[in-house]
Design a protein around this motif. Structure first.
Motif, PDB file in Angstrom:
ATOM      1  N   LEU A 123       7.447 -12.868 -27.544  1.00  0.00           N
ATOM      2  CA  LEU A 123       7.002 -11.963 -26.481  1.00  0.00           C
ATOM      3  C   LEU A 123       5.648 -11.338 -26.773  1.00  0.00           C
ATOM      4  O   LEU A 123       4.856 -11.086 -25.860  1.00  0.00           O
ATOM      5  N   LYS A 124       5.384 -11.100 -28.055  1.00  0.00           N
ATOM      6  CA  LYS A 124       4.216 -10.297 -28.454  1.00  0.00           C
ATOM      7  C   LYS A 124       2.920 -10.709 -27.758  1.00  0.00           C
ATOM      8  O   LYS A 124       2.217  -9.853 -27.204  1.00  0.00           O
ATOM      9  N   PRO A 125       2.568 -12.014 -27.758  1.00  0.00           N
ATOM     10  CA  PRO A 125       1.292 -12.399 -27.122  1.00  0.00           C
ATOM     11  C   PRO A 125       1.260 -12.163 -25.615  1.00  0.00           C
ATOM     12  O   PRO A 125       0.185 -12.208 -25.018  1.00  0.00           O
ATOM     13  N   THR A 130      14.245 -10.997 -33.867  1.00  0.00           N
ATOM     14  CA  THR A 130      12.956 -11.140 -34.519  1.00  0.00           C
ATOM     15  C   THR A 130      12.166 -12.299 -33.899  1.00  0.00           C
ATOM     16  O   THR A 130      10.965 -12.175 -33.598  1.00  0.00           O
ATOM     17  N   ALA A 131      12.876 -13.410 -33.658  1.00  0.00           N
ATOM     18  CA  ALA A 131      12.207 -14.579 -33.070  1.00  0.00           C
ATOM     19  C   ALA A 131      11.714 -14.277 -31.660  1.00  0.00           C
ATOM     20  O   ALA A 131      10.591 -14.639 -31.274  1.00  0.00           O
ATOM     21  N   ARG A 158      15.847  -2.500 -28.226  1.00  0.00           N
ATOM     22  CA  ARG A 158      15.432  -2.985 -29.543  1.00  0.00           C
ATOM     23  C   ARG A 158      14.089  -3.706 -29.474  1.00  0.00           C
ATOM     24  O   ARG A 158      13.241  -3.563 -30.350  1.00  0.00           O
ATOM     25  N   LEU A 159      13.891  -4.496 -28.426  1.00  0.00           N
ATOM     26  CA  LEU A 159      12.615  -5.208 -28.270  1.00  0.00           C
ATOM     27  C   LEU A 159      11.474  -4.205 -28.090  1.00  0.00           C
ATOM     28  O   LEU A 159      10.371  -4.377 -28.626  1.00  0.00           O
ATOM     29  N   HIS A 160      11.747  -3.168 -27.346  1.00  0.00           N
ATOM     30  CA  HIS A 160      10.758  -2.122 -27.108  1.00  0.00           C
ATOM     31  C   HIS A 160      10.293  -1.521 -28.430  1.00  0.00           C
ATOM     32  O   HIS A 160       9.089  -1.330 -28.657  1.00  0.00           O
ATOM     33  N   GLN A 161      11.265  -1.288 -29.340  1.00  0.00           N
ATOM     34  CA  GLN A 161      10.921  -0.773 -30.675  1.00  0.00           C
ATOM     35  C   GLN A 161      10.161  -1.816 -31.493  1.00  0.00           C
ATOM     36  O   GLN A 161       9.113  -1.531 -32.064  1.00  0.00           O
TER      37      GLN A 161
END
Lengths: 317, 167
Positions: free
Chosen positions: B17-19, B11-12, B40-43
């Motif tokens: 990564l999001k920005p 989650t962290a 999982r990150l892709h999801q």
């Protein structure tokens, strides 16, 4: 107690590849699985990996071959090895040097691996017994005995199209007697668990007691090809024919040449294989060779990946 | 020692990564732990972007010591690497040798615009000048310990600690 397999090191790992006979299934499967990864390497922009950088691989061809030598050469280059090709038929041996003297001289040039093609059965074994322990030997065809990388690339091709070996009916057709390819194929099919292996040939082109290899013998194409999943054709080995084994090439084609009519006895989705070089109109009809059931050219492409797998596994053991 | 919870670290890492996800971004996971994590990150990032996996067996620097890995799987890069901003994903960053091998392999697919590195755990102990831009947690382990990412049957990720047999 059985003698230790001369191809395996003390840990039971593959050190030389001389014959498929006596190799356990997990070693064959490991080679086939590794080859899958090398197929994807060949689809990339850069078709090379750095695994064998700095290794010297000598292609020792005492007998002519274009496809096998070329695909071994490409395989070694795609592994980043340095490849030296020697067509020895035309060189030292004609000056009187013995096989092992040739090998010693090349070993003195820091060879790491020998890929050997020789007309004498057992030549690769002889070299494997002779070389220093860090050197690996791959048999690229010895006499009538074995051609293990051809057997493996055929298994890879079958697995690509048919997946499960344990449900297959496979027919090998033609000059079984002179064929090291047939022997390697039969051993590989047995090790991988193919339940029904057939050989189809006239009596004169079958080794005596061929049934002991675990095959069913047919002399008639219609019966032999009935409901098979895989048809493995062999080259009619003209240059190995001595005496009157066959009335004529035309007669052979009539009875044993693979035509669309004869292929119709096999399953509708049967694949047709041939190790090359093909004699069109002698053991295989052009229409079948180029037809949609033919996987003859994919065999060549997969041969590179399989040889990359063999060389990289040997070099790492 | 108490290991952090892998799902919380995920989650962290997603938030970090999001920005940085843009139209030319692609995720590439290193088998096997990094590939699970990348998936999982892709999801969790919830953005349509290409996802690939690398098996670095053909690029390892210890081939001459230990030979070929017994279970090589094909790498799968289903997109054009040229001009992509690639986020390389691995579970644990340790010596940096795996990352070097992965970068070498990526360059055999093309010339990416950039490569950055996201890891769930950075355990220190670098032997090469490699650094991660996105890190779930920093932990300190001795040389005789190994931390590994695992996946349950239902897909939950968790970390486990192993001793390394001394030779």
């Amino acid at each position: 107690m059985k003698k230790r397999n001369p191809q395996l090191n003390a840990n039971g790992e593959l050190h030389h590849l001389l014959t498929i006979e006596g190799l356990p299934r997990d070693i064959l499967t490991h080679i086939l699985n590794t080859a899958e990864s090398f197929v994807t390497v060949a689809e990339r922009e850069v078709k090379k990996v750095p695994l064998l950088r700095g290794k010297a691989i000598f292609n020792l061809f005492f007998e002519n071959s274009t496809r096998t030598r070329t695909t071994f050469e490409i395989a070694a280059k795609r592994l980043s090895a340095d490849v030296i090709n020697l067509n020895i038929g035309s060189s030292s041996t004609s000056k009187g040097e013995t096989l092992l003297d040739t090998v010693d001289n090349l070993s003195a040039m820091q060879a790491d691996m020998f890929v050997v093609r020789h007309a004498q059965s057992g030549a690769a074994h002889l070299i494997a017994r002779h070389v220093a322990p860090h050197i690996h030997v791959v048999n690229a065809g010895d006499g009538r005995h074995a051609h293990p990388t051809q057997g493996l690339l055929d298994m890879f091709t079958i697995r690509r199209y048919k997946e499960d070996f344990t449900r297959l009916r496979v027919a090998i057709v033609g000059d079984i007697l002179h064929s090291r390819v047939a022997r390697s194929e039969i051993h590989a099919l047995n090790v991988l668990g193919v339940p029904e292996i057939r050989v189809i040939a006239p009596k004169t082109l079958l080794p005596t007691e061929v049934e002991q290899l675990g095959v069913h013998v047919y002399h008639d194409m219609a019966q032999g090809l009935k409901d098979v999943d895989v048809v493995m054709m062999l080259r009619l080995q003209n240059e190995r024919m001595r005496g009157a084994l066959l009335p004529s090439a035309g007669e052979f084609f009539k009875h044993y040449g693979l035509t669309a009519d004869k292929l119709a006895h096999a399953k509708y989705d049967a694949i047709v294989m041939h190790p090359g070089p093909m004699n069109r109109g002698i053991e295989i009809d052009s229409g079948v060779a180029d037809g949609k059931q033919s996987v003859i050219l994919p065999q060549v492409t997969f041969g590179i990946a399989v040889r990359m797998a063999v060389m990289s596994i040997l070099a790492g053991n | 020692m108490e290991l952090p919870d892998a799902e919380q670290l995920l989650t962290a890492l997603t938030a970090q990564l999001k920005p940085h996800v843009g139209p030319e971004t692609a995720l590439v996971g290193i088998r096997t732990g990094g590939a699970w994590l990348a998936e999982r990150l892709h999801q969790s990032l919830g953005v349509a972007m290409p996802l690939g996996t690398l098996d670095i067996s053909f690029y390892r620097d210890d081939f001459s010591q230990i030979g070929l890995h017994p279970e090589v799987e094909p790498s799968h890069i289903p997109f054009d690497v040229d001009s992509r901003h690639i986020i390389l994903v691995d579970d644990v960053l340790y010596t940096g040798r795996t990352v070097r091998a992965a970068m070498n392999e990526l360059f055999d697919y093309g010339r990416p615009a950039s490569i950055s590195l996201a890891v769930l755990v950075d355990r220190g102990g670098r032997e090469l000048p490699v650094a991660a831009q996105f890190v779930g947690a920093h932990i300190t382990l001795s040389d005789s310990q190994n931390v590994q990412l695992n996946q349950t049957g239902s897909g939950r990720l968790y970390l486990s600690l192993h001793g390394i047999a001394t030779e």
